[in-house]
Structures are given as C-alpha cells and as structure tokens.
Design a protein around this motif. Structure first.
Motif, PDB file in Angstrom:
ATOM      1  N   GLY A   1       0.805  -1.224   0.000  1.00 23.48           N
ATOM      2  CA  GLY A   1       0.000   0.000   0.000  1.00 23.48           C
ATOM      3  C   GLY A   1       0.837   1.273   0.000  1.00 23.48           C
ATOM      4  O   GLY A   1       0.471   2.280  -0.609  1.00 23.48           O
ATOM      5  N   VAL A   2       1.970   1.234   0.701  1.00 26.94           N
ATOM      6  CA  VAL A   2       2.852   2.407   0.732  1.00 26.94           C
ATOM      7  C   VAL A   2       3.392   2.674  -0.670  1.00 26.94           C
ATOM      8  O   VAL A   2       3.449   3.812  -1.133  1.00 26.94           O
ATOM      9  CB  VAL A   2       4.016   2.174   1.710  1.00 26.94           C
ATOM     10  N   TYR A   3       3.787   1.597  -1.357  1.00 28.28           N
ATOM     11  CA  TYR A   3       4.263   1.747  -2.733  1.00 28.28           C
ATOM     12  C   TYR A   3       3.150   2.305  -3.610  1.00 28.28           C
ATOM     13  O   TYR A   3       3.381   3.185  -4.443  1.00 28.28           O
ATOM     14  CB  TYR A   3       4.734   0.403  -3.283  1.00 28.28           C
ATOM     15  N   ALA A   4       1.928   1.816  -3.409  1.00 27.33           N
ATOM     16  CA  ALA A   4       0.782   2.284  -4.194  1.00 27.33           C
ATOM     17  C   ALA A   4       0.588   3.786  -4.047  1.00 27.33           C
ATOM     18  O   ALA A   4       0.376   4.490  -5.028  1.00 27.33           O
ATOM     19  CB  ALA A   4      -0.478   1.541  -3.764  1.00 27.33           C
ATOM     20  N   ASP A   5       0.664   4.270  -2.806  1.00 29.37           N
ATOM     21  CA  ASP A   5       0.486   5.706  -2.580  1.00 29.37           C
ATOM     22  C   ASP A   5       1.536   6.525  -3.301  1.00 29.37           C
ATOM     23  O   ASP A   5       1.232   7.537  -3.923  1.00 29.37           O
ATOM     24  CB  ASP A   5       0.578   6.015  -1.075  1.00 29.37           C
ATOM     25  N   LEU A   6       2.781   6.103  -3.194  1.00 31.59           N
ATOM     26  CA  LEU A   6       3.863   6.867  -3.828  1.00 31.59           C
ATOM     27  C   LEU A   6       3.707   6.858  -5.341  1.00 31.59           C
ATOM     28  O   LEU A   6       3.960   7.867  -6.009  1.00 31.59           O
ATOM     29  CB  LEU A   6       5.221   6.301  -3.419  1.00 31.59           C
ATOM     30  N   VAL A   7       3.280   5.727  -5.882  1.00 31.82           N
ATOM     31  CA  VAL A   7       3.075   5.651  -7.329  1.00 31.82           C
ATOM     32  C   VAL A   7       1.921   6.557  -7.742  1.00 31.82           C
ATOM     33  O   VAL A   7       2.022   7.338  -8.689  1.00 31.82           O
ATOM     34  CB  VAL A   7       2.786   4.198  -7.760  1.00 31.82           C
ATOM     35  N   ALA A   8       0.826   6.480  -7.007  1.00 30.05           N
ATOM     36  CA  ALA A   8      -0.356   7.275  -7.360  1.00 30.05           C
ATOM     37  C   ALA A   8      -0.070   8.760  -7.278  1.00 30.05           C
ATOM     38  O   ALA A   8      -0.597   9.547  -8.065  1.00 30.05           O
ATOM     39  CB  ALA A   8      -1.512   6.890  -6.443  1.00 30.05           C
ATOM     40  N   GLN A   9       0.776   9.170  -6.339  1.00 28.98           N
ATOM     41  CA  GLN A   9       1.127  10.584  -6.220  1.00 28.98           C
ATOM     42  C   GLN A   9       2.213  10.990  -7.190  1.00 28.98           C
ATOM     43  O   GLN A   9       2.637  12.138  -7.185  1.00 28.98           O
ATOM     44  CB  GLN A   9       1.657  10.883  -4.822  1.00 28.98           C
ATOM     45  N   ARG A  10       2.713  10.032  -7.986  1.00 32.13           N
ATOM     46  CA  ARG A  10       3.852  10.308  -8.865  1.00 32.13           C
ATOM     47  C   ARG A  10       5.028  10.884  -8.074  1.00 32.13           C
ATOM     48  O   ARG A  10       5.744  11.751  -8.558  1.00 32.13           O
ATOM     49  CB  ARG A  10       3.477  11.296  -9.969  1.00 32.13           C
ATOM     50  N   ALA A  11       5.203  10.380  -6.851  1.00 33.68           N
ATOM     51  CA  ALA A  11       6.266  10.925  -6.010  1.00 33.68           C
ATOM     52  C   ALA A  11       7.642  10.437  -6.452  1.00 33.68           C
ATOM     53  O   ALA A  11       8.638  11.104  -6.220  1.00 33.68           O
ATOM     54  CB  ALA A  11       6.032  10.548  -4.552  1.00 33.68           C
ATOM     55  N   VAL A  12       7.702   9.265  -7.102  1.00 31.02           N
ATOM     56  CA  VAL A  12       8.975   8.706  -7.535  1.00 31.02           C
ATOM     57  C   VAL A  12       8.835   8.184  -8.966  1.00 31.02           C
ATOM     58  O   VAL A  12       7.727   7.936  -9.450  1.00 31.02           O
ATOM     59  CB  VAL A  12       9.437   7.551  -6.615  1.00 31.02           C
ATOM     60  N   ASP A  13       9.979   8.036  -9.653  1.00 35.91           N
ATOM     61  CA  ASP A  13       9.978   7.489 -11.016  1.00 35.91           C
ATOM     62  C   ASP A  13      10.157   5.980 -11.014  1.00 35.91           C
ATOM     63  O   ASP A  13       9.795   5.305 -11.974  1.00 35.91           O
ATOM     64  CB  ASP A  13      11.136   8.079 -11.820  1.00 35.91           C
ATOM     65  N   ALA A  14      10.776   5.459  -9.982  1.00 38.82           N
ATOM     66  CA  ALA A  14      11.089   4.028  -9.928  1.00 38.82           C
ATOM     67  C   ALA A  14      11.428   3.669  -8.490  1.00 38.82           C
ATOM     68  O   ALA A  14      11.623   4.563  -7.650  1.00 38.82           O
ATOM     69  CB  ALA A  14      12.269   3.711 -10.845  1.00 38.82           C
ATOM     70  N   PHE A  15      11.499   2.387  -8.215  1.00 42.69           N
ATOM     71  CA  PHE A  15      11.875   1.915  -6.895  1.00 42.69           C
ATOM     72  C   PHE A  15      13.109   1.034  -6.975  1.00 42.69           C
ATOM     73  O   PHE A  15      13.324   0.321  -7.962  1.00 42.69           O
ATOM     74  CB  PHE A  15      10.746   1.073  -6.272  1.00 42.69           C
ATOM     75  N   VAL A  16      13.899   1.069  -5.891  1.00 46.12           N
ATOM     76  CA  VAL A  16      14.902   0.029  -5.677  1.00 46.12           C
ATOM     77  C   VAL A  16      14.372  -0.810  -4.526  1.00 46.12           C
ATOM     78  O   VAL A  16      14.158  -0.313  -3.423  1.00 46.12           O
ATOM     79  CB  VAL A  16      16.281   0.624  -5.317  1.00 46.12           C
ATOM     80  N   LEU A  17      14.117  -2.086  -4.790  1.00 52.99           N
ATOM     81  CA  LEU A  17      13.629  -2.990  -3.748  1.00 52.99           C
ATOM     82  C   LEU A  17      14.818  -3.651  -3.077  1.00 52.99           C
ATOM     83  O   LEU A  17      15.736  -4.121  -3.754  1.00 52.99           O
ATOM     84  CB  LEU A  17      12.714  -4.066  -4.352  1.00 52.99           C
ATOM     85  N   ALA A  18      14.813  -3.683  -1.750  1.00 48.77           N
ATOM     86  CA  ALA A  18      15.882  -4.341  -1.004  1.00 48.77           C
ATOM     87  C   ALA A  18      15.246  -5.114   0.142  1.00 48.77           C
ATOM     88  O   ALA A  18      14.026  -5.116   0.290  1.00 48.77           O
ATOM     89  CB  ALA A  18      16.879  -3.317  -0.491  1.00 48.77           C
ATOM     90  N   ASP A  19      16.097  -5.772   0.952  1.00 48.43           N
ATOM     91  CA  ASP A  19      15.566  -6.601   2.044  1.00 48.43           C
ATOM     92  C   ASP A  19      14.469  -7.512   1.505  1.00 48.43           C
ATOM     93  O   ASP A  19      13.392  -7.632   2.078  1.00 48.43           O
ATOM     94  CB  ASP A  19      15.004  -5.710   3.176  1.00 48.43           C
ATOM     95  N   THR A  20      14.750  -8.141   0.362  1.00 45.54           N
ATOM     96  CA  THR A  20      13.741  -9.002  -0.266  1.00 45.54           C
ATOM     97  C   THR A  20      13.537 -10.262   0.572  1.00 45.54           C
ATOM     98  O   THR A  20      14.433 -10.705   1.295  1.00 45.54           O
ATOM     99  CB  THR A  20      14.178  -9.414  -1.677  1.00 45.54           C
ATOM    100  N   VAL A  21      12.343 -10.807   0.474  1.00 48.33           N
ATOM    101  CA  VAL A  21      12.016 -12.042   1.193  1.00 48.33           C
ATOM    102  C   VAL A  21      11.497 -13.058   0.189  1.00 48.33           C
ATOM    103  O   VAL A  21      11.153 -12.712  -0.948  1.00 48.33           O
ATOM    104  CB  VAL A  21      10.950 -11.797   2.286  1.00 48.33           C
ATOM    105  N   ASP A  22      11.402 -14.300   0.619  1.00 48.30           N
ATOM    106  CA  ASP A  22      10.834 -15.338  -0.247  1.00 48.30           C
ATOM    107  C   ASP A  22       9.400 -14.954  -0.609  1.00 48.30           C
ATOM    108  O   ASP A  22       8.653 -14.511   0.259  1.00 48.30           O
ATOM    109  CB  ASP A  22      10.830 -16.681   0.483  1.00 48.30           C
ATOM    110  N   ASP A  23       9.046 -15.139  -1.880  1.00 48.29           N
ATOM    111  CA  ASP A  23       7.686 -14.818  -2.325  1.00 48.29           C
ATOM    112  C   ASP A  23       7.312 -13.378  -2.005  1.00 48.29           C
ATOM    113  O   ASP A  23       6.180 -13.088  -1.634  1.00 48.29           O
ATOM    114  CB  ASP A  23       6.656 -15.765  -1.681  1.00 48.29           C
ATOM    115  N   ASP A  24       8.260 -12.511  -2.142  1.00 48.93           N
ATOM    116  CA  ASP A  24       8.039 -11.082  -1.897  1.00 48.93           C
ATOM    117  C   ASP A  24       6.871 -10.589  -2.777  1.00 48.93           C
ATOM    118  O   ASP A  24       6.870 -10.821  -3.976  1.00 48.93           O
ATOM    119  CB  ASP A  24       9.317 -10.327  -2.270  1.00 48.93           C
ATOM    120  N   PRO A  25       5.879  -9.923  -2.186  1.00 48.73           N
ATOM    121  CA  PRO A  25       4.715  -9.511  -2.968  1.00 48.73           C
ATOM    122  C   PRO A  25       4.969  -8.285  -3.846  1.00 48.73           C
ATOM    123  O   PRO A  25       4.204  -8.003  -4.768  1.00 48.73           O
ATOM    124  CB  PRO A  25       3.677  -9.161  -1.896  1.00 48.73           C
ATOM    125  N   ARG A  26       6.051  -7.559  -3.571  1.00 50.69           N
ATOM    126  CA  ARG A  26       6.201  -6.263  -4.236  1.00 50.69           C
ATOM    127  C   ARG A  26       6.531  -6.370  -5.717  1.00 50.69           C
ATOM    128  O   ARG A  26       6.054  -5.573  -6.528  1.00 50.69           O
ATOM    129  CB  ARG A  26       7.302  -5.466  -3.528  1.00 50.69           C
TER     130      ARG A  26
END
Lengths: 343, 343
Positions: free
Chosen positions: B109-134
């Motif tokens: 949901g946090v990613y959704a908000d930032l995307v909807a607000q056009r706050a960022v152009d892209a993400f760097v995902l880190a601290d990944t987990v198995d079956d990460d939903p992002r």
C-alpha cells in the motif's frame, strides 16, 4: 494519454464520473463551487479509480516540496548509530506527512543547489563538526533547518538537539566512585573537537565534585580497538595506574579492555572500563562492556518537532543512558537522569 | 512575492535582464525562439542571480519526479551492510542526476500511494524475502523497479542483482579442503529461506565435488553469538566432530569461535571457522575471523545501471570476496572468482 493502471489522471476521473475536468479540479480544490450531488459522484469515482493528486502539481501550487533533505556520508567507517537515527528520522518525517530526500557530498554548494531547485522544504543537519559552515550559511538565507549536533561555535544559529555528553561523563564518574574506584582515567580520541572537550569537562567536573584527581587523560591516536590498547598500555605503565577508565567510544574501550586482560588484570574487578554508543561490540566482549546508549528515538522525534516549531532557536540536550555490564557494574539511580535544557 | 535571497524566481530574472517572463521561459525551454543578444543577456542574469528552474515545475512538465524510492526498516536489528549499501546507492543515484526518496513500512500500500502521487519514477527494492509480494505487484502496473536480492520464486519479475551465495560457499569448502580439513560442517539460521538454502546448496556442491561428507548441517535458532555457540556445542558433542565450520553470518561464527575456545580447542588450527558479511565483529575476534565481504560498491552501481537499462529482465550475480584471517587462513586464488550470470 493515460495508460491503463496507475497513475490515474484527472481526465480518467472526469470520464468515469461523466463531468468535465474542471469540475473534478473544483471538487478537489474548491468544493464549495460544486453542487453536492455532483461532488458525491466525483468522490465515488475518485475512490473507485484510486486517484491521488499529482504530488508535483500539488507541491507546486502550495509552494512546498514535501521533502526534508538529509546528507549521508558516501562511504565512511560504518556508524550504526547514525544509520539507526536515519531510519527513525525517516519514520518520524513520514508521520508528519513528508518524506526524506537523501543526498551525499555535504559541501555548502550541494545545499545551495537543492534550495535553488526548491527540491526540499528544510534540512536536517547531522554529522556536525566544529565551526560547521552549513548552519550560518542556511540561516543567512532563511532556509529552515534543524541540527542534530552542536558546532561548538560561540553562537550556533538555528534549533539543535544533542546528547548531553558532559552530563553522562559526570554520572559515569559518580557511578565508578560509588563502586570504590578512586583513580579514574579518561581515554579520548586525538584531536580537540568540541564534543570531545565537552566530555572531558564532564569527567573533570565529576572528579572535582568528589575530590578525585583528574590528571590521567590520554588520547588514542584513532578511533580503533588497537589504538585503545596502546593508550591503555601507556596508562598501566605509569607510576600510579588507574583503577577505572572512561573511554570515549566502544572500539577504544574494547582495546582498553583487551589490554587489561593481556596484563593479567580483571576488567570490572581490578580495572573498571566504560565505553560509548552501546554498539554490538559492547555485548560481544567477555563479560560485557558497560557503555552509554544514546536516546536515538528521542533524537529523531525531537528533530521533527523542532522542524515544525514556531520558536526558531530552541536547543535541547538529552541525557545518555548508562547500560551497566560486567566491565563496570555501575548501580543505576534515577537521580540526575532527566536533564533538559532549552533556550 | 519572492523573498530576498533564495530561491530566485523567473520574475526576478526577467526584471534583472529587462525582459518579459515569457522571454526568460523561452530562453530556458525554447531558446531558438529568442534573438541571440537577448539570450546572452538573460543567461547573464540567470548566472548573476543563481537562478535554478523550480524542480517541481520541471518535473511536472517532464512527467518525472527525479526521485528513486527506497524503503528502510523503521527500527530493526542494525544491518551495517545494508546501511552502507544505501549510502553508496544514494551517491550512484545522484551521479545519474536524481535523488533517493526514503520511506518506511514496505507494505504494498505504501508503494501504491507513492506511485499514485507520482512521487517517484522508480523503486529500488531491497531486504527481499521469499515470495516477496512487491515485485509482481509493481510489474503488473508497469512501475519501473530494480531488485537488490532474489525472491526465490519460480519466475521473479523485473531486473535483479544479488550475491552468488552458493558460489562463495563452494569456494569456502574448496579453500578449507586445501588447508587439510575434511569434516566441514555448515551452521545456518533456522528457517528455510531461499537465500539460506542457496548457500547450503553451495556447501553441499563443494563437498560433493571433493568427495567430502555433507551431513554436518545444524541451525542456530537465531542470528546471534549465543545461538551460534549453542549450535557449535551440539556439533562438538557428536561422535565425529567437525574440523571446520562454515557459518552463515558473522554473529553466529563468533559464537562458534567462542565455543571452540571454551572447549580448549584452537580456532584455525584444531577447528577452522568462517563467517559472512565481514562486519566489524570479524576483526575484533581474537586472531580474526575469516569472512565473506559482499561487493557493496558494485551492487550499488549495478542497481543504477539496471534502472536505466532498456533490457527489462537482466539478472546479475556478483561474487563474494573471501577475507582470510586467523580462524581459517584460506589461501586465495584468482580461480573461479569472476563469476557473472546474466539472463
């Protein structure tokens, strides 16, 4: 043209609700101009599509960036304490409806660029140094900022929050005295920084208050375990060696601790040792290393409070927490712990 | 109305140069429309006043935020490696003309908000987990991202870079075998994560290739020194104890190292020990702890390269560097070190 999926545009909301774009814009920005039935219909479309106002447009209109600038060192000796501060600051800034914008470099020119581009609304200054040029530069240009740390100049502009280093060193002396120690040395770091001199002052004040000598003051050349060991060797070689050592960082304290053992003495019993910052090193040492934990959660909260405070020159000193372990089993009391200072 | 000092407005530039605001705007955005003498005059005013285009306005026009989103844990066990990665990533992103925007929380949901607000152009995902939903969520919505880490699902969407954990564990086995060790145990962390299983596979493959048994596999309950010690006690209590231990982290390795000494054995000589991440702990242990250094500078550079790469599904595995110390004086060779894999 808007692509299917995110981000949703005003145009899509207008089509969905069967109204003009201007009507949608009015619902968002001047709802009193819109008839209530239409307002509800547009509101439902906004919810259904998950529309959020474009952050850049809204910021532009409100003349704000919604971002707080923070400088991280590009590459440096790891500082887990400052990294933890950044994580907590990020969360606190978020709670206040903004985000942190990160940059490196830290020369005044980098700050100038970000200000000129209106990229941020304010700065949090950290990793402050003596006579730090940033505070005066930003203050002269009316750029809002809060400093985590002191610059030790005559009159530091702007609000700041810092650890009361002198206070906790004074309490360490009292605690060691309470355990029976009478020859309490201080092992610092070479270089007479304001922060270091402040802690020395606290140690001196603590010794003076209890009638103890404060002549055993040495410096480790650098902030490492090895340098701490060398400094301790010198102290133990002297005519009247210390029976307790306050070290200005955990690595130096670990070096002191090792040298104590290397010379066949028992840390805590023969020679007490205390460190600073309560890093993971402190719990790994045999028997544990007594250290000072910095109230990092309170630092982060206070910084954000000061950002939004109307009073431009508040200064806050927070007390360090003594974490008692085997190297100096100091008995903790409530006395003198809750120290605040605000101009 | 513009305030004296920063930030300088287009209006101020226009007044300074004696032209209209539209002329200044043309000089910035459509210079071919402006006569050369006027262009020069406006350019001088821009320099003299230190004007920079409003970032929000420019981003709005270019439909870009100029920001890369990165999630930090709000509060967590300290991870100096990830903190160093963030510092280096910040510098690399800056070199590419953008900045990092920090946020906490990490739920989709946090990613959704930032995307909807056009706050960022892209993400760097880190601290990944198995079956990460992002990853799947962002990919479905065509939101650009790069992952630092694998999710160990059948088909991970999007570009990623990661450490070749299996590869370095295989090399550790070979190095220990080279020192004469034949009963090489693996001490992992409880919980069958993809990253852990990948390293176990590497250890197994290394043992199989040299005809060594791979039956000495135990888990520390948690990623701590104490738990590592308990796991080693169990191993040393067995019928045929190991003569070498590959531990999946530095804290666990320190616990193993301590237990070896506690039982009167000599680390490096009687029982070799290796850790992971090359943290400060590794150099503090008596005699030093052999560990694996992750190529964090290369991770940061590769992430930013992948952000800007046209090829959407590149995957990069980087080799870990074995740092040889007293607990396992492995002789390093160039062989098999430069490992790359790219889809």
């Amino acid at each position: 043209m808007a692509r299917p999926g995110f981000p949703v545009t005003i145009r899509q909301v207008a089509l969905h609700a069967g109204v003009s774009r201007q009507t949608v814009s009015n619902v968002l920005n001047a709802p009193h101009r819109v008839e209530s039935g239409t307002r509800q219909r547009v509101g439902s479309s906004i919810e259904a599509l998950g529309y959020r106002p474009n952050r850049n447009a809204r910021n532009l209109a409100a003349r704000r960036a919604g971002l707080i600038g923070y400088c991280v060192p590009e590459s440096d000796t790891p500082n887990p304490f400052m990294d933890r501060f950044l994580h907590l600051l990020t969360a606190e800034v978020e709670r206040s409806g903004r985000n942190v914008l990160l940059f490196t470099g830290g020369a005044v020119g980098v700050y100038a660029d970000l200000v000129a581009q209106r990229a941020v609304d304010a700065f949090v200054l950290a990793d402050t140094v003596d006579d730090d040029p940033r505070h005066g530069w930003l203050a002269e240009r009316d750029v809002p900022f809060v400093s985590f740390g002191r610059t030790w100049t005559g009159r530091q502009p702007g609000p700041w929050v810092d650890l009361d280093g002198a206070g906790v060193c004074r309490r360490l002396v009292a605690g060691l005295h309470d355990l029976g120690h009478r020859r309490i040395a201080f092992v610092g770091k070479c270089g007479a920084t304001g922060q270091y001199l402040d802690r020395v002052r606290g140690w001196r004040a603590g010794c003076d208050a209890l009638g103890l000598p404060s002549d055993r003051l040495v410096c480790a050349e650098v902030d490492t375990v090895e340098a701490g060991g060398v400094a301790m060797r010198n102290l133990l070689d002297s005519e009247v060696p210390p029976d307790a050592v306050i070290a200005v960082s955990d690595p130096i304290a670990v070096g002191v601790h090792r040298e104590v053992r290397r010379q066949g003495l028992r840390p805590g019993t023969d020679v007490a040792v205390t460190g600073f910052d309560d890093s993971p090193l402190a719990s790994v040492v045999d028997g544990g290393l007594t250290s000072v934990r910095q109230p990092v959660e309170r630092f982060a909260r206070t910084v954000v409070d000061l950002l939004d405070s109307a009073n431009g020159d508040r200064c806050v000193l927070l007390p360090g927490e003594i974490i008692s372990r085997g190297s100096a089993p100091i008995r903790l009391t409530e006395q003198d712990v809750n120290e605040w200072e605000s101009r």
